[in-house]
Design an enzyme around this catalytic site. Structure first.
Site, PDB file in Angstrom:
ATOM      1  N   ARG A 168       0.812  -1.216   0.000  1.00  8.23           N
ATOM      2  CA  ARG A 168       0.000   0.000   0.000  1.00  8.23           C
ATOM      3  C   ARG A 168       0.847   1.267   0.000  1.00  8.23           C
ATOM      4  O   ARG A 168       0.492   2.270  -0.604  1.00  8.23           O
ATOM      5  CB  ARG A 168      -0.906   0.020   1.235  1.00  8.23           C
ATOM      6  CG  ARG A 168      -2.008  -1.007   1.214  1.00  8.23           C
ATOM      7  CD  ARG A 168      -3.066  -0.601   0.201  1.00  8.23           C
ATOM      8  NE  ARG A 168      -4.097  -1.613   0.101  1.00  8.23           N
ATOM      9  CZ  ARG A 168      -5.178  -1.637   0.872  1.00  8.23           C
ATOM     10  NH1 ARG A 168      -5.349  -0.718   1.792  1.00  8.23           N
ATOM     11  NH2 ARG A 168      -6.083  -2.566   0.717  1.00  8.23           N
ATOM     12  N   ASP A 221     -13.665  13.631   8.201  1.00 11.75           N
ATOM     13  CA  ASP A 221     -12.838  12.455   7.916  1.00 11.75           C
ATOM     14  C   ASP A 221     -11.384  12.905   8.009  1.00 11.75           C
ATOM     15  O   ASP A 221     -11.101  14.106   8.021  1.00 11.75           O
ATOM     16  CB  ASP A 221     -13.128  11.911   6.511  1.00 11.75           C
ATOM     17  CG  ASP A 221     -12.752  10.443   6.364  1.00 11.75           C
ATOM     18  OD1 ASP A 221     -13.645   9.584   6.364  1.00 11.75           O
ATOM     19  OD2 ASP A 221     -11.526  10.150   6.259  1.00 11.75           O
TER      20      ASP A 221
END
Ligand SMILES: C[S@@+](CC[C@H](N)C(=O)[O-])C[C@H]1O[C@@H](n2cnc3c(N)ncnc32)[C@H](O)[C@@H]1O
Length: 289
Positions: A51, A159
């Site tokens: 990732r 967020d």
């Protein structure tokens, strides 16, 4: 956080760049636990490596030691990007429809009746790309219209992922993302794109004006004043460790109105983590008086 769902990309990238050594992985694990509340198991090393390779490339860094240095130098600057790499932002309009049914059938009519001339506040904590707060705003707009009640109603959407927030602010989605939206709501609350936006829709301005989008790491200080009638924190805490969840639920209790509601995701529970709430429905909790 719904972290590190293996969607196959890690395997493809691992081996195609620098590898993540034990010391760097140990640092990253501690960093992510402290700053994001996520505990990464030993077995996640390959996945983290896969990732983060993209991020290393984007930053032009030669290896993971450089990346760790960057995090040490300025932890806050990179935190959102790091979290985006290791978490999933998977979401959809009207996900877990039973929560919206409760809003439409019970909570909104009651609030709008009780709060005439007052204020109603809902928080979508971990809003990802915006589908959740916009879906809440759609049912809120419909309820406001039905009741005709003069109420100051707003939804806060937060967020920590910069990419997710940028997408939420645009409010533009491919048409095939409207799977959970009824035909009536598609017609009412979405504008169809044309030209280069063919195949996309944008959320209607009436819905967007009900939603305020802000960056916020749930583990950091919360600048918001005032309390909320409901908090949606769905599919966010799933990979948080136990002490982080306990602290977060206690803080949510402090931020909710008397008998305010907390909505969790389908695989999340408050069992053994808080005495501040009663379970009143499927993953729906009400603050104790
Ligand atoms: C799987 S999505 C859930 C989106 C939406 N709530 C839903 O249920 O469809 C999880 C979101 O939580 C956010 N998140 C995870 N940890 C967070 C934290 N510490 N502070 C703020 N947001 C966080 C992630 O960036 C991601 O966008």
């Amino acid at each position: 956080m719904n972290a590190l769902v293996d969607n196959g990309d890690a395997a493809g990238l691992a081996g195609a760049g620098p590898s993540l050594g034990e010391a760097e992985f140990a640092f990253l694990r501690e960093f992510v636990l402290q700053h994001c509340g996520i505990s990464l198991g030993d077995h996640k090393r390959q996945l983290v490596q896969g990732r983060l390779l993209r991020r290393l490339r984007a930053l032009g860094l030669a290896g993971f030691a450089d990346y760790c240095d960057l995090l040490r130098r300025d932890p806050d600057a990179e935190l959102g990007e790091l979290a985006s790499c290791i978490s999933t932002n998977v979401t959809s309009f009207f996900r877990e429809m039973h929560h919206y049914d409760l809003l439409v059938d019970e909570l909104l009519p009651r609030w709008l009746e009780e709060k005439r001339g007052g204020r109603l506040r809902i928080w979508s904590a971990g809003c990802s790309t915006g589908e959740e707060p916009y879906a809440i705003a759609m049912v809120l707009a419909e309820a406001l219209e039905r009741s005709g009640a003069g109420i100051d109603a707003k939804i806060l959407a937060t967020d920590l992922s910069p990419q997710a927030l940028a997408a939420a602010r645009k409010g533009v989605y491919p048409i095939d993302r409207l799977g959970g939206v009824s035909d009536a709501r598609r017609k009412r609350w979405f504008l169809r794109g044309e030209g280069s936006f063919d195949g996309f829709v944008q959320v209607h301005p009436r819905v967007r004006e009900l939603v305020t989008i802000q960056p916020l790491n749930l583990l950091h200080d919360w600048p918001m004043q005032g309390r909320f009638d409901a908090i949606f924190c769905r599919n966010v805490v799933i990979y948080f460790d136990k002490p982080t969840k306990q602290r977060l639920f206690a803080r949510y209790a402090g931020k909710l109105e008397e008998r305010g509601y907390l909505f969790l995701g389908h695989s999340e529970s408050m069992y053994g983590l808080s005495d501040d709430f009663d379970l009143i429905g499927r993953t729906v909790y009400r603050k104790r008086p």
